[in-house]
Design an enzyme around this catalytic site. Structure first.
Site, PDB file in Angstrom:
ATOM      1  N   ARG A  11       6.549  21.935 -24.662  1.00  0.00           N
ATOM      2  CA  ARG A  11       5.484  22.887 -24.335  1.00  0.00           C
ATOM      3  C   ARG A  11       5.389  23.917 -25.456  1.00  0.00           C
ATOM      4  O   ARG A  11       6.249  23.970 -26.327  1.00  0.00           O
ATOM      5  CB  ARG A  11       5.776  23.572 -22.993  1.00  0.00           C
ATOM      6  CG  ARG A  11       7.207  24.099 -22.909  1.00  0.00           C
ATOM      7  CD  ARG A  11       7.366  25.325 -22.090  1.00  0.00           C
ATOM      8  NE  ARG A  11       6.675  26.469 -22.657  1.00  0.00           N
ATOM      9  CZ  ARG A  11       7.116  27.160 -23.734  1.00  0.00           C
ATOM     10  NH1 ARG A  11       8.235  26.846 -24.347  1.00  0.00           N
ATOM     11  NH2 ARG A  11       6.405  28.181 -24.201  1.00  0.00           N
ATOM     12  N   ARG A  45      -2.911  17.949 -21.464  1.00  0.00           N
ATOM     13  CA  ARG A  45      -3.113  19.343 -21.054  1.00  0.00           C
ATOM     14  C   ARG A  45      -4.360  19.842 -21.798  1.00  0.00           C
ATOM     15  O   ARG A  45      -4.541  19.516 -22.973  1.00  0.00           O
ATOM     16  CB  ARG A  45      -1.902  20.223 -21.406  1.00  0.00           C
ATOM     17  CG  ARG A  45      -0.633  19.848 -20.640  1.00  0.00           C
ATOM     18  CD  ARG A  45       0.489  20.843 -20.908  1.00  0.00           C
ATOM     19  NE  ARG A  45       0.293  22.090 -20.190  1.00  0.00           N
ATOM     20  CZ  ARG A  45       1.013  23.202 -20.440  1.00  0.00           C
ATOM     21  NH1 ARG A  45       1.921  23.216 -21.390  1.00  0.00           N
ATOM     22  NH2 ARG A  45       0.795  24.298 -19.729  1.00  0.00           N
ATOM     23  N   ASP A  98      -2.389  30.219 -27.204  1.00  0.00           N
ATOM     24  CA  ASP A  98      -2.682  28.790 -27.083  1.00  0.00           C
ATOM     25  C   ASP A  98      -4.003  28.432 -27.749  1.00  0.00           C
ATOM     26  O   ASP A  98      -4.252  27.264 -28.064  1.00  0.00           O
ATOM     27  CB  ASP A  98      -2.683  28.375 -25.614  1.00  0.00           C
ATOM     28  CG  ASP A  98      -1.270  28.501 -25.073  1.00  0.00           C
ATOM     29  OD1 ASP A  98      -0.928  29.591 -24.575  1.00  0.00           O
ATOM     30  OD2 ASP A  98      -0.495  27.539 -25.197  1.00  0.00           O
TER      31      ASP A  98
END
Ligand code: MRU
Length: 329
Positions: A44, A82, A226
């Site tokens: 992640r 994702r 992100d």
């Protein structure tokens, strides 16, 4: 040690779901295990996701080079595992662009991305520590959210790389790591990394941040991202926006650190970004024990959007953009 790497024809990752109790290396030798590792957050953090996506395509190319439909499906599953961090789709697309050449060309591209992310961490640490050294001399008390260290990149880190570099320079007093509900990336992972780096830190519940800022316990907030949109809107772990509001109210600098691979000029504002919703299960229980009445549902956005006007500066591996002075992404 790298958080993610290509070792003997497979991908190896540190399993982030097992930390801080166990440091386990997972060997991923099928596309499905890579997709599962991404979805379960065994790997992640935006830059690490980019490398996982690219290495995943390299694995798919090696396994399925003579099955075009299966290869195309694998690339699509990796790309969409994702939705929010721009690095994942970018890493997949970059490696997939070499599929017509050979599996080894795809792998070379993925390994180049890995190496670039490592170099980016070094550059961000230097630029970010220079900036924080100016914003809160002589020694900063920082607050950070989520996990942005080597675990979220390959080695080094984004915001946490800056924290560790400031510590190395003698410019860091202490760190507050917010625990980062519901999956505790701050409490489990950032605390683990800060401890190993010898940094003086404490963990705080997410809701404590703005109050601690108001009480003068923090000099600056430093977070990762992100995705950074063309207008400077910053998408990061849920809870970032509340910390940015707290920082503004307390008159504190709010600094975002992310590599250029996280900057997304093609997306105009945060309103256009798909925010992953991870479903109720992570919120309605804690450590496998139910914390809500049976049947209670939850909303679980994994990320939020911090509007550009709350961001003091964005530090990338190439530049420092002072949004507070009107500079543009
Ligand atoms: O859901 P996660 O743990 O992948 O979210 C990670 C974050 O929000 C980080 O802050 C972000 O990726 C920046 S890290 C380099």
């Amino acid at each position: 040690m790298r958080t993610i790497d290509w070792v003997d024809d497979a991908i190896e990752i540190i399993d982030q779901t097992a930390l801080p109790d166990r440091t386990t290396v997972l060997r991923l030798s099928t596309v499905e295990t890579v997709v599962d590792a991404i979805r379960s957050l065994a790997v992640r953090g935006a830059p690490a996701l980019g490398v996982a996506g690219a290495l995943g395509v390299a694995l798919a190319a090696r396994l399925h080079h003579d099955e075009p439909q299966r290869l195309a499906d694998a690339v699509e599953r990796l790309r969409t595992a994702r939705p929010t961090a721009v690095n994942l789709a970018r890493g997949v697309d970059r490696a997939a662009a070499r599929l017509a050449e050979s599996p080894s060309a795809v792998l070379a591209e993925a390994v180049a991305l890995r190496d670039e992310e490592e170099a980016a961490s070094v550059a961000m640490a230097r630029l970010g520590a220079d900036l924080l050294g100016q914003l809160c001399p002589p020694r900063c008390r920082l607050l950070t959210h989520c996990n942005t260290g080597a675990l979220a990149t390959v080695t080094g880190g984004t915001a946490l790389g800056v924290v560790v570099e400031l510590h190395r320079r003698g410019g860091l007093e202490s760190v507050i790591a917010s625990e980062t509900r519901p999956l505790l990336q701050g409490a489990r992972l950032t605390a683990w990394e800060l401890d190993r780096a010898g940094v003086d830190f404490r963990v705080a519940v997410d809701g404590a941040g703005p109050f601690l800022m108001a009480r003068g316990r923090v000099d600056a907030v430093v977070v990762g991202a992100d995705r950074i949109c063309a207008n400077g809107d910053t998408i990061n772990k849920i809870g970032t926006y509340a910390h940015a509001l707290g920082a503004r109210r307390a008159g504190l600098p709010f600094v975002v650190v992310a590599p250029e691979s996280t900057v997304d000029p093609a997306t105009a504002t945060g309103a256009q970004v798909e925010i992953e919703d991870r479903g109720s299960a992570e919120v309605v229980s804690f450590a496998a024990a139910r914390t809500t009445p049976a049947g209670a549902g939850a909303v679980n956005p994994a990320f939020d959007v911090t509007p550009a006007d709350l961001v003091t500066a964005v530090v990338t591996d190439r530049r420092v953009i002072r949004l507070d002075r009107g500079e543009q992404i």
